[in-house]
Design a protein around this motif. Structure first.
Motif, PDB file in Angstrom:
ATOM      1  N   ASP A  76       0.805  -1.213   0.000  1.00 20.60           N
ATOM      2  CA  ASP A  76       0.000   0.000   0.000  1.00 20.60           C
ATOM      3  C   ASP A  76       0.844   1.272   0.000  1.00 20.60           C
ATOM      4  O   ASP A  76       0.357   2.346   0.294  1.00 20.60           O
TER       5      ASP A  76
ATOM      6  N   PRO B 104       3.770   3.429  -2.462  1.00 19.76           N
ATOM      7  CA  PRO B 104       4.457   3.461  -3.742  1.00 19.76           C
ATOM      8  C   PRO B 104       5.953   3.345  -3.543  1.00 19.76           C
ATOM      9  O   PRO B 104       6.480   3.473  -2.446  1.00 19.76           O
TER      10      PRO B 104
ATOM     11  N   HIS C 168      -9.131  -2.190  -4.509  1.00 19.91           N
ATOM     12  CA  HIS C 168      -8.187  -1.382  -5.288  1.00 19.91           C
ATOM     13  C   HIS C 168      -6.984  -1.062  -4.405  1.00 19.91           C
ATOM     14  O   HIS C 168      -7.138  -0.575  -3.281  1.00 19.91           O
ATOM     15  N   ARG C 169      -5.779  -1.319  -4.941  1.00 21.45           N
ATOM     16  CA  ARG C 169      -4.576  -1.158  -4.118  1.00 21.45           C
ATOM     17  C   ARG C 169      -3.471  -0.465  -4.910  1.00 21.45           C
ATOM     18  O   ARG C 169      -3.495  -0.427  -6.143  1.00 21.45           O
ATOM     19  N   ARG C 170      -2.502   0.059  -4.179  1.00 20.78           N
ATOM     20  CA  ARG C 170      -1.310   0.665  -4.775  1.00 20.78           C
ATOM     21  C   ARG C 170      -0.133  -0.272  -4.566  1.00 20.78           C
ATOM     22  O   ARG C 170      -0.005  -0.891  -3.506  1.00 20.78           O
ATOM     23  N   TRP C 171       0.740  -0.336  -5.573  1.00 18.82           N
ATOM     24  CA  TRP C 171       1.856  -1.278  -5.536  1.00 18.82           C
ATOM     25  C   TRP C 171       3.162  -0.576  -5.891  1.00 18.82           C
ATOM     26  O   TRP C 171       3.157   0.499  -6.499  1.00 18.82           O
TER      27      TRP C 171
ATOM     28  N   ARG D 185       6.529   0.203  -8.029  1.00 20.00           N
ATOM     29  CA  ARG D 185       6.703   0.313  -9.478  1.00 20.00           C
ATOM     30  C   ARG D 185       7.344  -0.944 -10.054  1.00 20.00           C
ATOM     31  O   ARG D 185       7.126  -1.301 -11.203  1.00 20.00           O
TER      32      ARG D 185
END
Length: 355
Positions: free
Chosen positions: A11, A13, A34-37, A39
């Motif tokens: 969660d 960046p 919905h998730r953030r990962w 790069r």
């Protein structure tokens, strides 16, 4: 990356940071979250990827395809399509559609693994064998699991056939690809994370592999295998779908966390030349060793007999896995070396399989 590194914070960046595997399985993640990962997941690689010199050597040695002698076995490839058998409550039925595509029926769900129903994929000749199950003969598909984004495991034309509300379980960083195509129930997971659908738990586990689908997305999404468990059964069955993987330390760790796996679906093909593919594709002997490391009860070979992806003779994976199984003095009935299109069923009470 150091061997054994595992999930990063999903969660935040930035670049994935290796951390120790969790001591206990975390709580299931919500379906469709919905998730953030990070790069890149390049720090999860077990070994460095080959560079330009490796590609040049492969081209120079002609290591992309078998020679004429290796292709003569195509008429002998096992292909025996048959109607799907019934799968009642408490049973598990596995049907090999070809390559890494299985029709798994467990816990009342029909689950497809890495579904590729196309006649050909990017960069390869047409299939050596047809798909073992006609698309129109499938029961309604409840869920799909994807191991990684290589074209022989993530096939856009096949996925286009699915209703957009189908539950999809995919590696971290890959949900956007599906959502752009209109799918509304996409759950992306990190290693050792899980989600549950109608009483079946889907856990994403590590593999010795990598990901790439275009010139600019190397290791931008994760890769791995899947553990499926019917959590509502009084005697739950556990299935392990390895996806695409080389041999390594992760098998013992998966087995430690999931003792008594009922059926392990393990790749045995696309392994030659070894200097090129040894780190990311297990050969038949390594697949049997992986089975032993897992402590599983049965093994079903896959990832051969459909596409020409490498230089070994087309029938060699089957001959070598059978020989390795015999050398290990393992019960012959526990090697489910199915022809494409065939099924096996685990009954509710009977610990052995039925055809």
């Amino acid at each position: 990356m150091q061997p054994g590194s595992a999930p990063a914070s999903a969660d935040a960046p930035g670049r994935a940071a290796p951390v120790a595997p969790p001591a206990e399985a975390p709580a299931p993640r919500p379906i469709g979250e919905h998730r953030r990962w990070p790069r890149s997941f390049a720090d999860r690689l077990t070994t460095p990827l080959p560079g330009v010199r490796g590609f040049a050597r492969l081209a120079r040695e002609g290591g992309f395809r078998p020679g004429p002698d290796g292709l003569r076995g195509i008429p002998d490839l096992p292909y025996a399509p048959a109607p799907l058998p019934p799968a009642g409550p408490g049973t598990v039925c596995a049907t090999w559609a070809g390559h890494a595509s299985w029709v798994l029926r467990t816990g009342g769900l029909t689950v497809l693994t890495d579904p590729v129903w196309s006649r050909r994929i990017l960069g390869t000749p047409s299939r050596m064998t047809p798909v073992g199950v006609r698309w129109e003969d499938l029961p309604p598909v409840d869920a799909v699991v994807i191991s990684h984004n290589h074209y022989d495991h993530l096939d856009a034309p096949t996925l286009k056939r699915l209703p957009r509300h189908t539950a999809l379980f995919v590696p971290a960083g890959l949900a956007r690809w599906f959502r752009r195509r209109g799918f509304t129930r996409v759950t992306e997971l990190d290693w050792w994370e899980s989600a549950e659908l109608d009483g079946v738990r889907f856990e994403f586990v590590p593999a010795h592999h990598w990901s790439k689908r275009s010139l600019l997305d190397t290791c931008r999404s994760l890769w791995g295998g899947w553990i499926l468990t019917d959590t509502r059964s009084p005697a739950p069955r556990t299935l392990y779908f390895a996806g695409d993987t080389g041999y390594g330390h992760w098998f013992a760790e998966i087995g430690r966390r999931h003792p008594g796996i009922d059926l392990a679906l393990l790749p045995i093909g696309a392994y030659a030349p070894r200097w090129w593919l040894g780190d990311v594709h297990a050969d038949p002997e390594e697949a049997v060793q992986a089975f032993l490391d897992l402590g599983a009860r049965r093994m079903a070979p896959m990832h051969w007999a459909a596409f020409v992806l490498s230089a070994e003779p087309v029938m060699e994976p089957l001959h070598r896995v059978r020989a390795a199984w015999a050398r290990a003095s393992l019960p012959r009935e526990d090697l489910w070396d199915l022809p494409i299109g065939a099924s096996r069923t685990l009954g509710r009470q009977d610990p052995k399989e039925t055809v």
